[in-house]
Scaffold this motif. Structure first.
Motif, PDB file in Angstrom:
ATOM      1  N   ARG A 199      -4.241  -0.933   0.180  1.00 59.42           N
ATOM      2  CA  ARG A 199      -4.029  -1.321   1.583  1.00 59.42           C
ATOM      3  C   ARG A 199      -5.173  -2.004   2.174  1.00 59.42           C
ATOM      4  O   ARG A 199      -5.445  -2.700   2.800  1.00 59.42           O
ATOM      5  N   ALA A 232      -2.181 -11.356  -0.104  1.00 65.57           N
ATOM      6  CA  ALA A 232      -2.400 -11.365   1.247  1.00 65.57           C
ATOM      7  C   ALA A 232      -2.552 -12.767   1.895  1.00 65.57           C
ATOM      8  O   ALA A 232      -1.969 -13.004   3.046  1.00 65.57           O
ATOM      9  N   THR A 289      -3.453  -7.046  10.769  1.00 68.61           N
ATOM     10  CA  THR A 289      -2.550  -6.310   9.866  1.00 68.61           C
ATOM     11  C   THR A 289      -2.844  -4.684  10.371  1.00 68.61           C
ATOM     12  O   THR A 289      -3.680  -4.405  10.956  1.00 68.61           O
ATOM     13  N   SER A 325      -1.206  -0.374   9.320  1.00 74.56           N
ATOM     14  CA  SER A 325      -0.147   0.156   8.457  1.00 74.56           C
ATOM     15  C   SER A 325       0.841   1.208   9.017  1.00 74.56           C
ATOM     16  O   SER A 325       0.432   1.506  10.091  1.00 74.56           O
ATOM     17  N   ILE A 353       1.976  -7.042   7.899  1.00 71.32           N
ATOM     18  CA  ILE A 353       1.026  -8.557   8.438  1.00 71.32           C
ATOM     19  C   ILE A 353       1.751  -9.233   9.592  1.00 71.32           C
ATOM     20  O   ILE A 353       3.116  -9.469   9.409  1.00 71.32           O
ATOM     21  N   ASP A 355       6.776 -10.860  11.395  1.00 74.54           N
ATOM     22  CA  ASP A 355       6.166  -9.674  10.504  1.00 74.54           C
ATOM     23  C   ASP A 355       6.572  -9.831   9.390  1.00 74.54           C
ATOM     24  O   ASP A 355       7.478 -10.048   8.897  1.00 74.54           O
ATOM     25  N   HIS A 391      -6.120  -5.310   4.098  1.00 78.99           N
ATOM     26  CA  HIS A 391      -6.768  -5.474   5.522  1.00 78.99           C
ATOM     27  C   HIS A 391      -8.106  -6.242   5.524  1.00 78.99           C
ATOM     28  O   HIS A 391      -8.044  -7.057   6.539  1.00 78.99           O
ATOM     29  N   ALA A 413       0.019 -13.972   4.834  1.00 81.98           N
ATOM     30  CA  ALA A 413      -0.316 -14.372   6.213  1.00 81.98           C
ATOM     31  C   ALA A 413       0.131 -15.731   6.376  1.00 81.98           C
ATOM     32  O   ALA A 413       0.423 -16.052   7.555  1.00 81.98           O
ATOM     33  N   VAL A 448       1.504  -1.799   4.366  1.00 75.26           N
ATOM     34  CA  VAL A 448       0.754  -2.725   5.295  1.00 75.26           C
ATOM     35  C   VAL A 448       1.762  -3.743   5.841  1.00 75.26           C
ATOM     36  O   VAL A 448       2.884  -4.090   5.288  1.00 75.26           O
TER      37      VAL A 448
END
Lengths: 75, 206
Positions: B174, B150, B189, B191, B202, B163, B178, B154, B200
């Motif tokens: 998920r 993640a 974030t 879904s 981002i 995205d 988040h 990011a 998901v």
């Protein structure tokens, strides 16, 4: 393999005594045919086949060691 | 299965006796009446006491251990099952040699087994309880991997000003994504899609 599927199916249904599994041996694959009481069909298939998929995943994991392809059919 | 036979002047009295004897509550048992009480003449001549049998339900934990051992037996693997119950869930930790086959690709076998055990154990009586299967810290390792992923993605979203779409994950995974990015000033974030393909996204904050 057959016994594993029996254990899984019996755990899920309301009428375990009606669970039947038969093996059909192919050259490269083993087909397991699972029969349950008509009222229990939903309990082994699930919404969008989610339960059936989980059962197949577990059986496949066990089959990896035996180097054989196992197919689970619900009839 | 544990059971006890008790007698009393009335059925209720016999059941009470049996329950206090076993120190369990009424909703943990099935009661079978073996002999109904009869009053007899004048309340004493020919009167018969009630005889009942109280059978204790299998606890969820016992049920889980029994079912898992049955499954592992048929898979020809030997696994130690450790169980720990808290108010939210029953945590089951599996230990043994070569349990990789029980985890599967990205934990899919472990998740499948967990799903089946949940259904089987909660099928019986009213109170539902979540069962979480873990294999030697696999869940924690996976959580850490997902958090790292993640953070990395990011950064990528920030660099690209766009995205990033992740691959499909289950709700538990998920949520890890988040939660990891909740306070991140650069990205949002959310879904998208339907289970089991829900994923998901981002998204860079402009």
């Amino acid at each position: 393999m057959k016994e594993l599927l029996e254990v899984l199916a019996k755990a899920l249904v309301d009428q375990p005594e009606a669970v039947e599994v038969s093996e059909v041996e192919g050259e490269k694959s083993l087909i397991l045919e699972l029969k349950v009481a008509p009222e229990d069909m939903g309990k082994v298939i699930g919404k969008q086949g989610r339960i059936a998929k989980a059962v197949r995943t577990v059986v496949k994991a066990a089959a990896v060691r035996e180097g054989k392809k196992v197919i689970v059919e619900i009839i | 299965m544990k059971s006890v036979v008790a007698t009393g002047r009335t059925i209720e009295e016999a059941v009470e006796k049996a329950l206090s004897n076993l120190s369990v509550s009424r909703d943990q048992v099935d009661v079978e009446v073996l002999e109904k009480p009869t009053r007899g003449f004048f309340g004493f001549i020919g009167s018969k006491t009630a005889k009942i049998e109280v059978i204790v339900h299998k606890s969820k934990c016992d049920h889980i251990v029994e079912l898992l051992q049955d499954i592992f037996n048929k898979m020809y693997i030997s696994v130690t099952v450790n169980i720990d119950e808290d108010p939210d869930a029953i945590h089951v930790n599996l230990e043994g040699e070569n349990l990789g086959i029980l985890i599967g690709r990205r934990g899919q076998t472990l998740d499948a087994l967990q799903y089946i055990v949940n259904l089987a154990v909660n099928k019986v009586d009213g109170e539902r309880k979540r069962v979480i299967l873990n294999i030697e810290g696999y869940r924690e390792r996976r959580e850490e991997t997902l958090q790292q992923l993640a953070f990395k993605l990011a950064e990528k979203a920030k660099r690209k000003h766009g995205d990033i779409v992740l691959e499909p994950m289950n709700s538990h995974e998920r949520r890890i994504i988040h939660t990891a990015l909740q306070g991140n000033p650069n990205v949002n974030t959310y879904s998208e899609g339907e289970d089991p393909y829900r994923k998901v996204i981002i998204s860079y904050k402009k």
